[in-house]
Design an enzyme around this catalytic site. Structure first.
Site, PDB file in Angstrom:
ATOM      1  N   HIS A  20       0.831  -1.205   0.000  1.00 30.31           N
ATOM      2  CA  HIS A  20       0.000   0.000   0.000  1.00 30.31           C
ATOM      3  C   HIS A  20       0.867   1.257   0.000  1.00 30.31           C
ATOM      4  O   HIS A  20       0.537   2.237  -0.671  1.00 30.31           O
ATOM      5  CB  HIS A  20      -0.919   0.008   1.223  1.00 30.31           C
ATOM      6  CG  HIS A  20      -2.096  -0.904   1.099  1.00 30.31           C
ATOM      7  ND1 HIS A  20      -3.263  -0.724   1.786  1.00 30.31           N
ATOM      8  CD2 HIS A  20      -2.288  -2.015   0.339  1.00 30.31           C
ATOM      9  CE1 HIS A  20      -4.123  -1.680   1.478  1.00 30.31           C
ATOM     10  NE2 HIS A  20      -3.535  -2.479   0.617  1.00 30.31           N
ATOM     11  N   ASP A 113      -7.139   4.258   2.222  1.00 28.46           N
ATOM     12  CA  ASP A 113      -7.203   2.969   1.526  1.00 28.46           C
ATOM     13  C   ASP A 113      -8.323   2.125   2.121  1.00 28.46           C
ATOM     14  O   ASP A 113      -9.137   2.606   2.931  1.00 28.46           O
ATOM     15  CB  ASP A 113      -5.848   2.249   1.531  1.00 28.46           C
ATOM     16  CG  ASP A 113      -5.356   1.888   2.931  1.00 28.46           C
ATOM     17  OD1 ASP A 113      -6.171   1.869   3.873  1.00 28.46           O
ATOM     18  OD2 ASP A 113      -4.145   1.629   3.090  1.00 28.46           O
TER      19      ASP A 113
END
Length: 475
Positions: A20, A113
């Site tokens: 990520h 996210d």
């Protein structure tokens, strides 16, 4: 002398994990360099994440980095990784809120996210736009996006009768390729997925690390649909902004790259299972023999086994075993027998730089989406070896839909003869030639998408314009 007017400020919040962090850093960079924004990136991580620290130190001062540390000993290793990540994210929200409330100029948007969707409500409370960035394929996004359409009967049939899970307008998910959370039918898991879907429906837009030409059918289904949130159907804009991948350091000096410099063009296969993936001891042995039998040049990033958990290195990727070094798990004499054709790299290697090197032709990968994107943007064909999370879905997409990979087996210990066949298929067989040609075409498609005027460039420009508009409104 006139003081320059402050730029429109956008904050980003990323959960733990290199898969990520890398695309979030690239997104923050791109917003600054291509769209004239100011960015602050909140990085949630443990206090022992040296690989993440090294990556952050490489970044230019264009992005303001704000680390949010969590003590490693406070994270119960018996708790599932996903639950530990969620706990770290929840603990980070007060820090993010305090920073945003105090900083000038105030950010006009917050980008989170999949593990940070609860913060969308916080962004709206603070008068900000709230976006979700999925550093994944659009197909994986569709699983969450359309989850409210899936009733208990459908989910039970998937888990217990192994029927495909149908996603409206998208490819169905076969049971053997499903995500871990849907391998059994548990109401608490379903409710968690519905919660995420509701929060996606509250977002002002969803960004995805894909591009129009890579997933046209899935993106069409997402753009034409609405999500159910707070009892009403919301039409949430979908912004494909990829491929976002780490570009690599052009002048990086390392033993790996020096070794690759001495190899012929497109003669090497790279083996790596991402920042958190591990293999069991028996599988390490079989992989070593498979590579040796293939008679191909290789660079293998190896980690010691972490029990039977394929995510065993997620929070400990930088920490070597106190009992054995990674190479001690290799067959006796392996390093000596392969010293002319192979290089074994303990713990970590510069993946972006390896994949962009002229001598690399193939990549044995766990199919994390970040690694998959890095391989495609460098025109490197893949052998898929999914380990956890959505990686089996990624493997299906790469092999069956995009056609840039050979499908490996995902379950059990894979034998040396099978590994030898995989490697030779991608490196020397006729089948591999077609795959290598296809991945070069995909590379060109991705390059066009992110160039000025390309589909992904225009998508991100639209997000930036929404941020500039919010600032102009003074909301």
């Amino acid at each position: 002398m006139a003081v320059p007017e402050p730029k429109t400020h956008v904050a980003l919040l990323v959960s733990p994990g290199m898969g990520h962090l890398i695309p979030f850093l690239e997104l923050a960079d791109r917003l600054v360099l291509h769209h004239n924004l100011q960015t602050t990136l909140f990085v949630v991580n443990t206090d022992s994440s040296s690989a993440a620290d090294a990556l952050l130190l490489q970044k230019s001062s264009a992005v303001n980095i704000v680390p949010i540390r969590h003590s490693s000993p406070s994270l119960d290793p018996t708790v599932p990784v996903v639950d530990r990540i969620k706990a770290m994210m929840t603990a980070s929200y007060p820090h993010v809120r305090s920073y945003i409330a105090a900083v000038e100029p105030r950010p006009v948007a917050l980008i989170v996210d999949l593990f940070g969707t609860e913060a969308i409500a916080m962004a709206h409370e603070l008068g900000m736009l709230g976006f979700v960035f999925m550093p994944t394929s659009a197909w994986f996004l569709s699983l969450f996006f359309f989850f409210p359409c899936m009733d208990k009967q459908m989910l039970d049939a998937h888990a217990y009768n192994h029927e495909p899970l149908r996603i409206p307008g998208c490819s169905s998910v076969r049971f053997e390729d499903t995500i871990d959370a849907l391998e059994v039918s548990l109401e608490e898991v379903h409710e968690e997925l519905r919660r995420v879907a509701r929060e996606l429906g509250m977002a002002d837009g969803i960004l995805a690390n894909t591009w129009q030409d890579l997933e046209p059918t899935t993106l069409k289904a997402l753009n034409e649909a609405g999500t159910l949130s707070n009892g009403k159907v919301n039409k949430v804009p979908i912004y494909p902004i990829g491929p976002l991948a780490r570009r690599g350091e052009p002048n990086l000096e390392s033993e790996v790259l020096s070794w690759l410099d001495r190899q012929p063009d497109e003669s090497v296969i790279h083996i790596s299972f991402g920042s958190g993936g591990t293999l069991c001891a028996e599988q390490i042995t079989e992989l070593a023999w498979g590579l040796e039998l293939s008679q191909q040049r290789f660079v293998w990033v190896i980690r010691p086994p972490a029990g039977t958990d394929p995510m065993g290195a997620f929070f400990t990727v930088e920490t070597e075993s106190t009992e054995k070094t990674p190479t001690e798990y290799l067959p006796e004499g392996f390093l000596k027998r392969t010293e002319e054709v192979g290089l074994v790299v303990p713990m970590w290697g510069p993946q972006a730089e390896i994949l962009r090197h002229r001598s690399v032709r193939g990549f044995v990968t766990h199919c994390g989406w970040n690694s998959s994107i890095e391989s495609m943007v460098n025109g490197v064909a893949m052998v898929t070896w999914p380990l956890y999370a959505e990686q089996k879905m990624n493997a299906v997409m790469l092999t069956e839909e995009v056609g840039v990979a050979v499908r490996g087996r995902a379950e059990g210990v894979v034998g040396r003869a099978e590994i030898e066949r995989w490697v030779r298929r991608i490196m020397v067989d006729e089948e591999g030639r077609g795959i290598r040609e296809r991945v070069k075409a995909v590379k060109n498609s991705g390059e066009k998408a992110v160039c000025k005027g390309g589909s992904s460039y225009n998508s991100l420009a639209h997000v930036a314009s929404e941020c500039h508009r919010r600032r102009a409104e003074g909301v």
